[in-house]
Design an enzyme around this catalytic site. Structure first.
Site, PDB file in Angstrom:
ATOM      1  N   SER A 127      -2.695   3.666  -6.123  1.00 53.11           N
ATOM      2  CA  SER A 127      -2.491   2.824  -4.957  1.00 53.11           C
ATOM      3  C   SER A 127      -3.613   3.050  -3.938  1.00 53.11           C
ATOM      4  CB  SER A 127      -1.100   3.082  -4.372  1.00 53.11           C
ATOM      5  OG  SER A 127      -0.757   2.113  -3.410  1.00 53.11           O
ATOM      6  N   HIS A 162      -0.688  -2.633  -7.516  1.00 50.97           N
ATOM      7  CA  HIS A 162       0.658  -3.236  -7.453  1.00 50.97           C
ATOM      8  C   HIS A 162       0.583  -4.764  -7.549  1.00 50.97           C
ATOM      9  CE1 HIS A 162       1.685   0.758  -6.080  1.00 50.97           C
ATOM     10  NE2 HIS A 162       1.011   0.606  -4.965  1.00 50.97           N
TER      11      HIS A 162
END
Length: 235
Positions: A127, A162
């Site tokens: 991330s 994501h």
């Protein structure tokens, strides 16, 4: 810059109920060592104690673990960032990409990380820990999703983690690449990672089926084009 970088769009120990992860196993295998030295950098989460503890419990039986706490959290305390030069893998956690970059620059980490990479240390992250290595990225560091053109630039272009796992990620990233807010780059779903060597993509890998990766390019004056990257399923 000579480097090996693994960027996780999501997954790894922090998204596993029991801490196991084929992507994390792959990171350790890249070192060629039976018990590599792995340092976790949780800056993006404000050095969240539970995050670091989860890392240590997940890797304890297969690596020599350490945590670089720039917020001086106990029991780790503050350690000179040059300790990163002694690692085999540097694993960057998720959280706020903007905060991570600001704190790292104050502590001189960009230069240390570049030197570590040139010495063969594997750089990795999930991330925000994916975003940081690129020139720009899609981030929710400021609340709503926004483009951030302020990364380290170890890898050319931009990143979006994501990609399908969080609402709005795909549409906004395509828009930012289309209008030039972000350079063309890579979009990766949860549980999927990209392996780069010397800034060039080598392959995409996943620990779960049906989790894609894309190269996103500008398409004409106002559009963006997704090109799906073949993904290798890890055992």
């Amino acid at each position: 810059m000579h480097s090996t970088i693994v960027t996780l769009g999501g997954g790894g120990f922090s998204m596993s109920e029991d801490g196991s992860s084929a992507l994390d196993d792959f990171l350790l295998e890249l070192t060629g060592k039976d018990r590599p030295r792995v340092c976790f950098i949780p800056t993006a989460s404000g050095d969240a104690d539970g995050y670091s503890q989860s890392f240590e419990s997940s890797f304890a039986n297969r690596a020599e673990t350490s945590v670089l706490s720039l917020f001086c959290h106990e029991p780790w305390g503050y350690t000179d960032p040059s300790m990163l030069l002694e690692q085999d893998v540097i694993y960057v956690g998720g959280g706020s990409t903007a905060n991570l970059l600001a704190v790292w620059r104050l502590h001189g980490l960009p230069d240390v990380l570049a030197k570590a990479a040139s010495q063969g240390v594997v750089l990795a992250g999930i991330s925000a820990g994916m975003n940081c290595w690129f020139e720009g990225s899609s981030t929710d560091s400021f609340g709503p999703l926004a483009p951030l053109a302020d990364g380290l630039g170890f890898i050319e272009g931009s990143a979006c983690p994501h990609y399908l796992g969080e609402p709005g990620r795909r549409e906004k990233y395509l828009g930012w690449v289309a209008d030039g807010s972000l350079a063309p780059g890579y979009a990766v779903d949860d549980h999927t990672a990209l392996l780069f060597r010397d800034g060039q993509l080598v392959e995409a890998l996943t620990e779960r089926p049906g989790q894609p990766a894309f190269r996103v390019e500008r398409d004409g004056a106002e559009g963006a084009l997704e090109v799906e990257i073949p993904v290798r399923r890890l055992p």
